[in-house]
Design a protein around this motif. Structure first.
Motif, mmCIF file in Angstrom:
data_model
loop_
_atom_site.group_PDB
_atom_site.id
_atom_site.type_symbol
_atom_site.label_atom_id
_atom_site.label_comp_id
_atom_site.label_asym_id
_atom_site.label_seq_id
_atom_site.Cartn_x
_atom_site.Cartn_y
_atom_site.Cartn_z
ATOM 1 N N THR A 67 8.215 -51.685 18.977
ATOM 2 C CA THR A 67 7.976 -52.416 17.732
ATOM 3 C C THR A 67 6.714 -53.253 17.827
ATOM 4 O O THR A 67 6.023 -53.445 16.835
ATOM 5 N N LYS A 68 6.421 -53.761 19.016
ATOM 6 C CA LYS A 68 5.198 -54.530 19.255
ATOM 7 C C LYS A 68 4.685 -54.202 20.651
ATOM 8 O O LYS A 68 5.465 -54.015 21.578
ATOM 9 N N ARG A 69 3.349 -54.161 20.778
ATOM 10 C CA ARG A 69 2.740 -53.869 22.073
ATOM 11 C C ARG A 69 1.389 -54.561 22.131
ATOM 12 O O ARG A 69 0.604 -54.461 21.192
ATOM 13 N N LEU A 70 1.122 -55.280 23.203
ATOM 14 C CA LEU A 70 -0.176 -55.921 23.416
ATOM 15 C C LEU A 70 -1.013 -55.031 24.319
ATOM 16 O O LEU A 70 -0.479 -54.336 25.188
ATOM 17 N N TYR A 71 -2.332 -55.099 24.145
ATOM 18 C CA TYR A 71 -3.239 -54.267 24.934
ATOM 19 C C TYR A 71 -4.312 -55.117 25.589
ATOM 20 O O TYR A 71 -4.690 -56.173 25.074
ATOM 21 N N ARG A 72 -4.815 -54.616 26.718
ATOM 22 C CA ARG A 72 -5.994 -55.207 27.337
ATOM 23 C C ARG A 72 -6.782 -54.115 28.046
ATOM 24 O O ARG A 72 -6.249 -53.065 28.404
#
Length: 85
Positions: A67-72
């Motif tokens: 549902t949510k995912r952070l990226y770097r």
């Protein structure tokens, strides 16, 4: 060459099917590790990409599973050129 500039995610687009497309800007000639985070604790390796032009494009087809995912994006290495004679 001087110190490398940290890569920046400059574009994030979610396709109608839920796939996420990322654009990463940074110094050309470097290898970038793209990672994702879903639990605010553990980063997951997604891919290593070579930045030949200053812009790296990446598609995350597994984004549909969250549902949510952070990226770097982080610099892995400055590739070395090996010449055989």
């Amino acid at each position: 060459t001087g110190p490398a500039t940290a890569p920046q995610i400059t574009g994030v687009a979610t396709a109608p099917d839920g796939v996420v497309n990322l654009s990463v800007n940074g110094d050309a000639g470097l290898l970038y590790l793209l990672e994702a985070l879903t639990n605010l604790v553990n980063w997951t390796k997604l891919a290593v990409r070579s930045n030949a032009t200053g812009l790296v494009e990446f598609t995350d087809p597994k984004a549909t599973n969250y549902t949510k995912r952070l990226y770097r994006a982080v610099i892995v290495a400055r590739p070395t050129l090996v010449i055989w004679s």
